[in-house]
Design a protein around this motif. Structure first.
Motif, PDB file in Angstrom:
ATOM      1  N   HIS A   1       0.883  -1.067  -0.030  1.00  0.00           N
ATOM      2  CA  HIS A   1       0.237   0.056   0.065  1.00  0.00           C
ATOM      3  C   HIS A   1       0.981   1.328  -0.212  1.00  0.00           C
ATOM      4  O   HIS A   1       1.145   1.874   0.961  1.00  0.00           O
ATOM      5  N   VAL A   2       1.353   1.303  -1.206  1.00  0.00           N
ATOM      6  CA  VAL A   2       2.613   2.371  -1.253  1.00  0.00           C
ATOM      7  C   VAL A   2       2.005   3.888  -1.047  1.00  0.00           C
ATOM      8  O   VAL A   2       0.870   4.244  -2.061  1.00  0.00           O
ATOM      9  N   PRO A   3       2.279   4.714  -0.132  1.00  0.00           N
ATOM     10  CA  PRO A   3       1.557   5.939   0.262  1.00  0.00           C
ATOM     11  C   PRO A   3       1.617   6.914  -1.085  1.00  0.00           C
ATOM     12  O   PRO A   3       0.728   7.682  -1.477  1.00  0.00           O
ATOM     13  N   THR A   4       2.755   6.977  -1.958  1.00  0.00           N
ATOM     14  CA  THR A   4       2.645   7.630  -3.140  1.00  0.00           C
ATOM     15  C   THR A   4       2.199   7.348  -4.179  1.00  0.00           C
ATOM     16  O   THR A   4       1.917   7.989  -5.208  1.00  0.00           O
ATOM     17  N   HIS A   5       1.569   5.903  -4.077  1.00  0.00           N
ATOM     18  CA  HIS A   5       0.801   5.449  -5.018  1.00  0.00           C
ATOM     19  C   HIS A   5      -0.826   5.292  -4.574  1.00  0.00           C
ATOM     20  O   HIS A   5      -1.182   4.398  -4.824  1.00  0.00           O
ATOM     21  N   ALA A   6      -1.222   6.243  -4.081  1.00  0.00           N
ATOM     22  CA  ALA A   6      -2.652   6.335  -3.496  1.00  0.00           C
ATOM     23  C   ALA A   6      -2.780   5.297  -2.535  1.00  0.00           C
ATOM     24  O   ALA A   6      -4.179   4.445  -2.336  1.00  0.00           O
ATOM     25  N   PHE A   7      -1.848   4.865  -1.871  1.00  0.00           N
ATOM     26  CA  PHE A   7      -1.884   3.765  -0.823  1.00  0.00           C
ATOM     27  C   PHE A   7      -2.315   2.395  -1.599  1.00  0.00           C
ATOM     28  O   PHE A   7      -2.896   1.688  -1.046  1.00  0.00           O
TER      29      PHE A   7
ATOM     30  N   LEU B   1      -6.119   2.387  -0.323  1.00  0.00           N
ATOM     31  CA  LEU B   1      -6.489   2.526   1.033  1.00  0.00           C
ATOM     32  C   LEU B   1      -7.548   3.930   1.257  1.00  0.00           C
ATOM     33  O   LEU B   1      -7.746   4.358   2.317  1.00  0.00           O
ATOM     34  N   ILE B   2      -7.356   4.825   0.277  1.00  0.00           N
ATOM     35  CA  ILE B   2      -7.972   6.039   0.259  1.00  0.00           C
ATOM     36  C   ILE B   2      -9.488   6.086   0.078  1.00  0.00           C
ATOM     37  O   ILE B   2     -10.014   5.105  -0.384  1.00  0.00           O
ATOM     38  N   ASN B   3      -9.973   6.688   1.343  1.00  0.00           N
ATOM     39  CA  ASN B   3     -11.436   6.586   1.721  1.00  0.00           C
ATOM     40  C   ASN B   3     -11.772   5.112   2.242  1.00  0.00           C
ATOM     41  O   ASN B   3     -13.061   4.645   2.065  1.00  0.00           O
TER      42      ASN B   3
ATOM     43  N   SER C   1     -14.632  -5.485   9.388  1.00  0.00           N
ATOM     44  CA  SER C   1     -14.157  -4.202  10.218  1.00  0.00           C
ATOM     45  C   SER C   1     -12.806  -3.890   9.518  1.00  0.00           C
ATOM     46  O   SER C   1     -12.186  -4.729   9.075  1.00  0.00           O
ATOM     47  N   LEU C   2     -12.521  -2.667   9.626  1.00  0.00           N
ATOM     48  CA  LEU C   2     -11.149  -2.088   9.163  1.00  0.00           C
ATOM     49  C   LEU C   2     -10.134  -2.764   9.915  1.00  0.00           C
ATOM     50  O   LEU C   2      -9.190  -3.273   9.436  1.00  0.00           O
ATOM     51  N   TRP C   3     -10.286  -2.780  11.246  1.00  0.00           N
ATOM     52  CA  TRP C   3      -9.294  -3.352  11.975  1.00  0.00           C
ATOM     53  C   TRP C   3      -9.027  -4.880  11.645  1.00  0.00           C
ATOM     54  O   TRP C   3      -7.888  -5.402  11.987  1.00  0.00           O
ATOM     55  N   MET C   4     -10.321  -5.698  11.607  1.00  0.00           N
ATOM     56  CA  MET C   4     -10.077  -7.124  11.197  1.00  0.00           C
ATOM     57  C   MET C   4      -9.287  -7.261   9.985  1.00  0.00           C
ATOM     58  O   MET C   4      -8.548  -8.052  10.004  1.00  0.00           O
TER      59      MET C   4
ATOM     60  N   ALA D   1      -6.103   0.474  11.854  1.00  0.00           N
ATOM     61  CA  ALA D   1      -7.353   1.116  11.375  1.00  0.00           C
ATOM     62  C   ALA D   1      -7.792   2.631  11.621  1.00  0.00           C
ATOM     63  O   ALA D   1      -8.146   3.341  10.796  1.00  0.00           O
ATOM     64  N   ALA D   2      -7.332   2.935  13.073  1.00  0.00           N
ATOM     65  CA  ALA D   2      -7.415   4.503  13.308  1.00  0.00           C
ATOM     66  C   ALA D   2      -6.550   5.370  12.337  1.00  0.00           C
ATOM     67  O   ALA D   2      -7.086   6.400  11.984  1.00  0.00           O
ATOM     68  N   PHE D   3      -5.522   4.743  11.992  1.00  0.00           N
ATOM     69  CA  PHE D   3      -4.746   5.491  11.281  1.00  0.00           C
ATOM     70  C   PHE D   3      -5.181   5.701   9.704  1.00  0.00           C
ATOM     71  O   PHE D   3      -5.380   6.812   8.974  1.00  0.00           O
ATOM     72  N   GLU D   4      -5.690   4.431   9.304  1.00  0.00           N
ATOM     73  CA  GLU D   4      -6.421   4.242   7.813  1.00  0.00           C
ATOM     74  C   GLU D   4      -7.598   5.143   7.805  1.00  0.00           C
ATOM     75  O   GLU D   4      -8.121   5.406   6.692  1.00  0.00           O
ATOM     76  N   ARG D   5      -8.271   5.533   8.964  1.00  0.00           N
ATOM     77  CA  ARG D   5      -9.317   6.428   8.913  1.00  0.00           C
ATOM     78  C   ARG D   5      -8.913   7.921   8.539  1.00  0.00           C
ATOM     79  O   ARG D   5     -10.098   8.691   8.154  1.00  0.00           O
ATOM     80  N   LEU D   6      -7.697   7.892   8.647  1.00  0.00           N
ATOM     81  CA  LEU D   6      -7.455   9.627   8.402  1.00  0.00           C
ATOM     82  C   LEU D   6      -7.041   9.671   6.881  1.00  0.00           C
ATOM     83  O   LEU D   6      -7.089  10.869   6.480  1.00  0.00           O
TER      84      LEU D   6
END
Lengths: 134, 403
Positions: free
Chosen positions: B86-92, B112-114, B129-132, B193-198
């Protein structure tokens, strides 16, 4: 035409409203005409891709409540044009004279057929109603 | 008719006509049906709550999750992190078609965007769930290949990690406790998951256009070019895209078999949703499980009512169409190298992979003209949201907010 009638006509000319009265009831004979399915629109507007419950009564042909245990009632829905149904299967519970099925999920727009199957002895009989979500 | 009545009638006529007319400046007429659909697609809105994770919106958890997302020590060989695929500079997402962690994966790593707007997670919806979902790759031998015991050890051995954990979750469980590893493991998932929600990108040019059209304002209509407006109209009508790409995140978050041809190195018989349902219903980490913070909630109830049928074999989750730029290749195996290839597939259905299981019967060649395809492509480019905070694209200074 009276002016106030014209005003009402004009104000409704734009359309867009798909409101169904929450108290509106659809009644449909079962396929073998041995009972009547009486469905109350709940919620008033069928939601697209959001879970909801559907409330209904089962009546005999004289309009009296049918004596059917909840375990003998099942509900499903299908999109005939798409060749598939819902991604969830609803449970049915009883609340007084009504049966409540949920979760229902119409995840795509188009024509949905809702099937209510009633088992009595060795016979299962179906009543169906259709809704179109645009 | 007296003067007062004439005035009322005049006002009514004017109101009715104003209410019906298009906002000035639109290149194509958007009628009631199209406007209704636009109202479903925009705005993106806030990230929905996740009651199964009581730390979902905890800043400390998000910071720890941000750190862990980039932490290669979670993997068996110490060289793979979430950010590897999930490469951050490649839209995760992943520039490669098939994800490669500890081994070659069977699917493409989705953006992982949205992601937090989803109902199910993973191409086959293996998590509710995202955490699962975040827990799966950590122990998958083809992804990070780690183990919850080793991850728990890492928290005991690294004082910075231990401090960050305890700031959010309380005392780190004693290693002698048989459930200690599971508890730490779950909280790692909840942190990530809390991070990915950002990772949210909304307010695109399309949203500005939709808002202007909804209020019949000319200000904002110019957010979309004429070509983009024509493409949007096609999207809503003849191209039939909103059959599946509906809702504020341009996805129904459900599963469909579109008969996309497999990647040359990919599985031809990937069960997709069929396997996903079995996984989520059998998992100890599902929303109704002991680690959930909402065991009797809507999500838990939904899992129990999933239809297990061969219809779901080979069906994959509808991806969001927001923020497509810079996240190619596309589809569940990354089998289409760019957006033009995707559009070509739906336009012609060339290469459709016929299986013996249910496929979407409504998919038929669109047979759009080259200019219409160009308009559709242009419209999809208008779905780019506001850029992420750049600090989210790189590892933070440490696992705690105080670092």
């Amino acid at each position: 035409m009276k002016p106030h009638a014209l005003i009402l006509l004009l104000l409704s000319a734009c359309g867009g409203a798909e409101a169904l009265d929450a108290s509106a009831v659809v009644e449909q004979d079962s396929n073998a005409a041995n009972f009547v399915l009486s469905v109350r629109h709940t919620p008033a507007v069928m939601p697209l891709n959001a879970e909801f419950e559907v409330r209904f009564q089962l009546l005999d042909m004289e309009g009296r409540a049918l004596d059917v245990e909840v375990e003998d009632v099942s509900v499903d829905a299908d999109m005939p044009e798409h060749g598939h149904g819902m991604t969830v299967f609803p449970s049915v519970r009883r609340e007084g004279s009504e049966y409540v099925a949920g979760p229902m999920l119409f995840h795509m727009s188009g024509r949905w057929e809702v099937y209510v199957d009633v088992r009595r002895g060795a016979v299962t009989e179906r009543a169906q109603v259709a809704w179109t979500l645009d | 008719m007296d003067l007062g009545l004439k005035s009322i009638l005049g006002i009514a006529l004017l109101s009715a006509l104003m209410g019906c007319q298009d906002a000035p400046g639109t290149a194509v007429e958007f009628g009631d049906a199209e406007r209704k659909q636009l109202g479903r697609l925009s705005p993106l809105g806030d990230v929905p709550p996740d009651p199964t994770n009581r730390f979902a919106d905890d800043p400390n958890a998000a910071r720890l999750g941000h750190w862990l997302f980039f932490d290669e020590r979670l993997s068996l060989d110490g060289q793979v992190s979430c950010a590897t695929c999930h490469v951050p500079t490649h839209a995760f997402s992943d520039p490669k078609s098939l994800a490669k962690g500890m081994g070659l994966g069977e699917r493409h790593a989705p953006s992982l965007i949205n992601v937090a707007y989803g109902r199910w997670f993973g191409w086959g919806g293996r998590a509710d769930s995202l955490w699962m979902q975040a827990l799966g790759p950590l122990e998958n031998p083809l992804e990070l290949g780690g183990h919850r015991d080793l991850i728990a050890d890492l928290f005991h051995d690294d004082p910075d990690l231990k401090r960050a954990y305890e700031t959010t979750f309380g005392p780190l469980p004693n290693e002698s406790d048989v459930t200690a590893s599971d508890e730490v493991f779950v909280n790692v998932g909840k942190s990530i998951a809390a991070f990915e929600r950002l990772l949210v990108r909304g307010n695109s040019r399309f949203d500005q256009f939709a808002a202007a059209l909804a209020s019949n304002r000319s200000d904002g209509i110019e957010a979309l070019s004429d070509s983009e407006q024509r493409g949007l109209h096609l999207f809503l009508t003849r191209a039939n895209c909103t059959q599946c790409h509906l809702g504020p995140n341009f996805t129904d978050s459900e599963f469909h078999n579109t008969a996309a041809p497999p990647h040359p190195e990919g599985r031809r018989d990937d069960p997709g949703r069929f396997q996903g349902i079995a996984h989520v219903q059998g998992s100890e980490f599902k929303a109704s499980g002991i680690y959930s913070d909402d065991r009797n909630g809507t999500t838990a109830n939904r899992v129990q009512h999933l239809v297990k049928s061969s219809d779901s074999f080979g069906a994959f989750k509808t991806p969001s169409l927001r923020n497509l730029a810079g996240r190619a290749p596309f589809m569940h195996q990354g089998q289409f190298e760019d957006l033009d290839a995707v559009l070509h597939f739906y336009d012609t259905r060339e290469g459709a992979s016929v299986t013996s299981h249910h496929q979407e019967q409504i998919l038929a060649p669109l047979r759009l003209s080259p200019s219409e395809l160009s308009d559709l492509h242009a419209f999809l480019g208008s779905l780019e949201g506001a850029a992420l905070d750049p600090s989210l694209l790189v590892p933070p200074a440490g696992p705690s907010l105080s670092d």
